[in-house]
Design an enzyme around this catalytic site. Structure first.
Site, PDB file in Angstrom:
ATOM      1  N   SER A   1      -0.367  -1.528  -2.520  1.00 41.10           N
ATOM      2  CA  SER A   1       0.133  -2.689  -1.776  1.00 41.10           C
ATOM      3  C   SER A   1      -0.812  -2.981  -0.630  1.00 41.10           C
ATOM      4  O   SER A   1      -1.576  -2.101  -0.194  1.00 41.10           O
ATOM      5  CB  SER A   1       1.527  -2.378  -1.214  1.00 41.10           C
ATOM      6  OG  SER A   1       1.948  -3.357  -0.284  1.00 41.10           O
TER       7      SER A   1
ATOM      8  N   TYR B   1       7.131   3.429   3.735  1.00 42.53           N
ATOM      9  CA  TYR B   1       6.610   2.685   2.585  1.00 42.53           C
ATOM     10  C   TYR B   1       5.086   2.653   2.618  1.00 42.53           C
ATOM     11  O   TYR B   1       4.413   2.940   1.614  1.00 42.53           O
ATOM     12  CB  TYR B   1       7.174   1.266   2.600  1.00 42.53           C
ATOM     13  CG  TYR B   1       6.680   0.388   1.465  1.00 42.53           C
ATOM     14  CD1 TYR B   1       7.132   0.600   0.169  1.00 42.53           C
ATOM     15  CD2 TYR B   1       5.782  -0.648   1.702  1.00 42.53           C
ATOM     16  CE1 TYR B   1       6.681  -0.202  -0.876  1.00 42.53           C
ATOM     17  CE2 TYR B   1       5.339  -1.451   0.667  1.00 42.53           C
ATOM     18  CZ  TYR B   1       5.789  -1.227  -0.617  1.00 42.53           C
ATOM     19  OH  TYR B   1       5.342  -2.010  -1.655  1.00 42.53           O
TER      20      TYR B   1
END
Length: 249
Positions: free
Chosen positions: A142, A155
């Site tokens: 990501s 995350y």
């Protein structure tokens, strides 16, 4: 003949979002796709849709946090098709939360799926790829694996880890074993990932973020993955960062 007509590809997290789109695009390019996710009904629907378009698919309900289940996924793929050419290591969750809110179950779920699940899948396919002296692992990281945002500490930690793992894998497995590794890093994408955010503080801030930009469709990330795996065996697309044009960072 389609570019991927001889390829057998496992896609984790295939029941929605980037995984579903990637499976559809790979099948259109001739790949045999093995669909893995927890939601069996969605997998079966996707399998039926791919086959209705002339493709070949196998649905294998799989929880990537279950090591034995992921081993069984790889074995079912080998039993059905005799080889594993590509792993799209896509399964992930994003229950963003501010650390001071101490939603620790969200922390550990994020690590279990986004990092341990990635390792489970690599462990399951690597022996076959080593024996074949060929293969391609696509790890979906990501933009959060490059930049840390408030609410995204855990995350981002998992996605930074996926980037580091991908680079280490490429350096170790490419030159000596012919195994290519690609790290794909999406920016904002319109998927179900944000549905898992249970922290009201983060949900409010994410709403403001998404109001300022136009998220990508999952198909755009799928196209990038197809590009990477369609490259000649002598070429490794090591890293792909894909952002909406109006996403500044």
């Amino acid at each position: 003949m389609p570019a991927l007509s001889d390829s057998v590809v496992i896609v984790t997290g295939a029941s929605s979002g980037i995984g579903e789109a990637t499976a559809r695009h790979l099948a259109k390019e001739g790949a045999t796709v093995v669909l893995a996710a927890r939601r069996e009904g969605r997998l079966v629907d996707l399998k039926d849709a791919i086959e209705a378009d002339g493709g070949t698919a196998l649905a294998v309900p799989t929880d990537v946090t279950d090591r034995e289940a992921v081993q069984a996924l790889a074995q079912q793929t080998l039993d059905a098709f005799g080889r594993i050419d590509v792993l799209v290591n896509n399964a992930g969750v994003m229950p963003l939360t501010m650390l001071h809110n101490l939603r620790t179950d969200d922390w550990y779920q994020t690590v279990d799926v986004n990092l341990t699940g990635v390792l489970h899948a690599i462990e399951a396919v690597l022996p076959t790829m080593l024996e074949q002296r060929a293969g391609h692992v696509v790890n979906v990281s990501s933009v959060a694996g490059r930049r840390v945002y408030p609410g995204g500490a855990v995350y981002s930690a998992t996605k930074y880890a996926v980037r580091a793992l991908s680079e280490g894998m490429r350096a170790e497995l490419g030159p000596s074993h012919g195994i290519r590794v690609t790290c794909v890093e999406p920016g904002a994408v319109a998927t179900e990932l944000t549905d898992a955010i249970g922290d009201p503080e983060v949900r409010a801030s994410m709403g403001k973020v998404f109001a300022r930009l136009t998220p990508l469709e999952a198909d755009r990330i799928a196209e990038s993955i197809v590009y990477a795996v369609s490259a000649p065996a002598s070429t490794t697309v090591a890293e792909v960062l894909v952002l909406p044009t109006d996403q500044a960072r």
